[in-house]
Design a protein around this motif. Structure first.
Motif, short mmCIF file in Angstrom:
data_model
loop_
_atom_site.label_atom_id
_atom_site.label_comp_id
_atom_site.label_asym_id
_atom_site.label_seq_id
_atom_site.Cartn_x
_atom_site.Cartn_y
_atom_site.Cartn_z
N UNK A 36 5.12 11.78 -6.54
CA UNK A 36 3.70 11.40 -6.55
C UNK A 36 3.24 10.98 -5.16
N UNK A 37 4.06 10.18 -4.48
CA UNK A 37 3.70 9.74 -3.14
C UNK A 37 3.61 10.91 -2.17
N UNK A 38 4.52 11.86 -2.28
CA UNK A 38 4.47 13.04 -1.42
C UNK A 38 3.18 13.82 -1.65
N UNK A 39 2.78 13.93 -2.92
CA UNK A 39 1.55 14.62 -3.25
C UNK A 39 0.34 13.89 -2.65
N UNK A 40 0.32 12.57 -2.78
CA UNK A 40 -0.78 11.79 -2.22
C UNK A 40 -0.81 11.91 -0.69
N UNK A 41 0.35 11.94 -0.06
CA UNK A 41 0.41 12.11 1.40
C UNK A 41 -0.18 13.45 1.80
N UNK A 42 0.17 14.50 1.04
CA UNK A 42 -0.39 15.83 1.34
C UNK A 42 -1.91 15.81 1.24
N UNK A 43 -2.45 15.16 0.21
CA UNK A 43 -3.91 15.07 0.05
C UNK A 43 -4.51 14.32 1.22
N UNK A 44 -3.91 13.20 1.60
CA UNK A 44 -4.43 12.41 2.72
C UNK A 44 -4.37 13.20 4.02
N UNK A 45 -3.30 13.96 4.22
CA UNK A 45 -3.19 14.74 5.45
C UNK A 45 -4.25 15.83 5.51
N UNK A 46 -4.62 16.39 4.37
CA UNK A 46 -5.68 17.40 4.35
C UNK A 46 -7.04 16.79 4.64
N UNK A 47 -7.21 15.53 4.33
CA UNK A 47 -8.49 14.86 4.52
C UNK A 47 -8.61 14.16 5.86
N UNK A 48 -7.58 14.20 6.69
CA UNK A 48 -7.65 13.57 8.00
C UNK A 48 -8.55 14.42 8.88
N UNK A 49 -9.50 13.77 9.54
CA UNK A 49 -10.39 14.54 10.41
C UNK A 49 -9.59 15.22 11.53
N UNK A 50 -10.07 16.36 11.97
CA UNK A 50 -9.40 17.11 13.01
C UNK A 50 -9.45 16.37 14.34
N UNK A 51 -8.70 16.85 15.30
CA UNK A 51 -8.65 16.20 16.60
C UNK A 51 -10.01 16.21 17.28
N UNK A 52 -10.86 17.21 16.98
CA UNK A 52 -12.15 17.30 17.64
C UNK A 52 -13.19 16.39 16.99
N UNK A 53 -12.91 15.90 15.80
CA UNK A 53 -13.84 14.99 15.13
C UNK A 53 -13.51 13.55 15.51
N UNK A 54 -14.54 12.80 15.81
CA UNK A 54 -14.34 11.40 16.17
C UNK A 54 -14.23 10.54 14.90
N UNK A 55 -13.34 9.59 14.92
CA UNK A 55 -13.23 8.66 13.81
C UNK A 55 -14.31 7.61 13.96
N UNK A 56 -14.98 7.25 12.89
CA UNK A 56 -16.03 6.22 12.99
C UNK A 56 -15.40 4.86 13.33
N UNK A 57 -16.04 4.13 14.20
CA UNK A 57 -15.58 2.79 14.55
C UNK A 57 -16.13 1.82 13.53
N UNK A 58 -15.36 0.87 13.18
CA UNK A 58 -15.79 -0.10 12.16
C UNK A 58 -16.20 -1.40 12.82
#
Length: 84
Positions: free
Chosen positions: A62-84
Motif C-alpha cells: 500500500x505504501x509503495x502504491x501511495x508513493x507512486x501516486x505522490x511521485x506522479x503528482x510532484x510538479x516537474x522541475x520547470x514548475x515552481x513550488x508555491x511558497x507558504x
C-alpha cells in the motif's frame, strides 16, 4: 537361603523394579505432554509471525502504491513550488 526365600526376594526385587519403571513412565509421559504443549505453542507462534509478515507485506505494498501516486503528482522541475 532356601529356594523359596530366594524366589520371594527375586519377586520383591522385580516388583521394586516395576515400580521404578512405572515412575519413569509417568515422568516420560509428563515430558511428552510438555513437549507437545511446547510444539503447539511454537506452531501458534510461527502462524502468528507469518500472519504478521503477510500484514506487513500488504502494508508495504500500500505504501509503495501511495508513493507512486505522490511521485506522479510532484510538479516537474520547470514548475515552481508555491511558497507558504
Amino acid at each position: 537361603m532356601d529356594e523359596k526365600k530366594l524366589y520371594l526376594l527375586l519377586l520383591q526385587r522385580m516388583e521394586e523394579a516395576l515400580g521404578r519403571l512405572d515412575r519413569y513412565q509417568a515422568k516420560i509421559e509428563i515430558i511428552e505432554t510438555n513437549f507437545n504443549k511446547l510444539d503447539q505453542g511454537m506452531e501458534n507462534y510461527h502462524s502468528a509471525v507469518l500472519q504478521r509478515f503477510e500484514q506487513m507485506e500488504h502494508y508495504i505494498s500500500q505504501l509503495e502504491h501511495e508513493i507512486e501516486i505522490l511521485q506522479r503528482n510532484v510538479p516537474g522541475a520547470d514548475e515552481a513550488l508555491p511558497l507558504q
